[in-house]
Design an enzyme around this catalytic site. Sequence first.
Site, PDB file in Angstrom:
ATOM      1  N   LYS A  13      28.996  -7.378   5.915  1.00  0.00           N
ATOM      2  CA  LYS A  13      28.451  -8.655   5.365  1.00  0.00           C
ATOM      3  C   LYS A  13      29.189  -9.459   4.472  1.00  0.00           C
ATOM      4  O   LYS A  13      30.294  -9.050   3.977  1.00  0.00           O
ATOM      5  CB  LYS A  13      27.156  -7.687   4.352  1.00  0.00           C
ATOM      6  CG  LYS A  13      26.270  -7.029   5.513  1.00  0.00           C
ATOM      7  CD  LYS A  13      25.058  -6.502   4.599  1.00  0.00           C
ATOM      8  CE  LYS A  13      24.042  -6.014   5.561  1.00  0.00           C
ATOM      9  NZ  LYS A  13      23.058  -5.193   4.695  1.00  0.00           N
ATOM     10  N   ARG A  31      25.061   2.779   6.853  1.00  0.00           N
ATOM     11  CA  ARG A  31      24.751   2.049   8.196  1.00  0.00           C
ATOM     12  C   ARG A  31      25.767   0.982   8.569  1.00  0.00           C
ATOM     13  O   ARG A  31      26.218   0.078   7.610  1.00  0.00           O
ATOM     14  CB  ARG A  31      23.454   1.087   7.924  1.00  0.00           C
ATOM     15  CG  ARG A  31      23.119   0.390   9.061  1.00  0.00           C
ATOM     16  CD  ARG A  31      21.798  -0.463   8.752  1.00  0.00           C
ATOM     17  NE  ARG A  31      21.402  -1.139  10.025  1.00  0.00           N
ATOM     18  CZ  ARG A  31      21.659  -2.438  10.333  1.00  0.00           C
ATOM     19  NH1 ARG A  31      22.910  -2.762   9.678  1.00  0.00           N
ATOM     20  NH2 ARG A  31      21.229  -3.041  11.364  1.00  0.00           N
TER      21      ARG A  31
END
Length: 273
Positions: free
Chosen positions: A219, A253
């Site tokens: 991210k 995740r």
Amino acid sequence: MNFPNCGIDLTRPRVMGVLNVTPDSFSDGGRFNSLDTAIEQAEAMVRAGASFIDVGGESTRPGATPVSLTEELDRVCPVVELIKRNLDIVVSVDTSTPEVMVEAVAAGAGLINDVRALQREGAMNTAINLGVPVCLMHMQGVPETMQDNPHYDSVVDVVEDYLLTCSNQLVNGGFDRSKIIIDPGFGFGKTLSHNLQLLNAVDRFSGHGYPVLVGVSRKSMIGSILNKPVDERMIGSVAAATIAAYKGASILRVHDVEETVDAMSVVQALLEE
Ligand code: PT1
């Protein structure tokens, strides 16, 4: 903490592999090709030690635009079914849409992962009726605009209140408390500082008796720290996942399953000593 309801032992940190079936991968190319690629990727993640595979047909990253119901159904359900037919793995469905939850669970999904924490019309009742475990995530705003100047008085307090409120709604509706997972929602309407405050507070989130899921893989929070593009964020992502697990996160995740599984073994060895 145990997690008997989808057969995964969460007394040690587990890895959830990300399987994107969003437009780019499913646009015009042949349908079989796309399914082939999906099952190949899923197989590789299982071999690398994933405990879950998260299948998502709606992109929720910053700036993403909504997807239609039929499109989401067509992307997600065949992949869930194919994975369940070929691999021994818990499939999680990344959706906020009640109809997709119903069809994906019918196709074999064992976990609903909802970045909107079942706040869409009908989603909470659907999850209660389906009875599979759910992951409730915090998001401020909507994906299109959530990164336009996010603000909190205290991000940890706000996110914690939200997740506990949503969990209580679900429990009050008759849902089994032991099937709830919570997720602070890294990158969903948060600045780098907000994300770092949340990472530092993972132990507070995990203190409420719900397993905590953390998704930081590749991210922009990692990109901002490293000043590196998305394909050079693996090591930074594994470092952040390691910190999260050390602070009590149960499910990570990630895109890079093998590397993260090794990192989780190191965390587990330390936590056991
Ligand atoms: C997540 C998550 C998710 N993240 C859960 N589901 C995404 N439970 C999709 C960026 O800042 O963390 N938890 N499903 C992907 N979303 C993003 C958000 C991707 C932000 C990238 C960014 O780059």
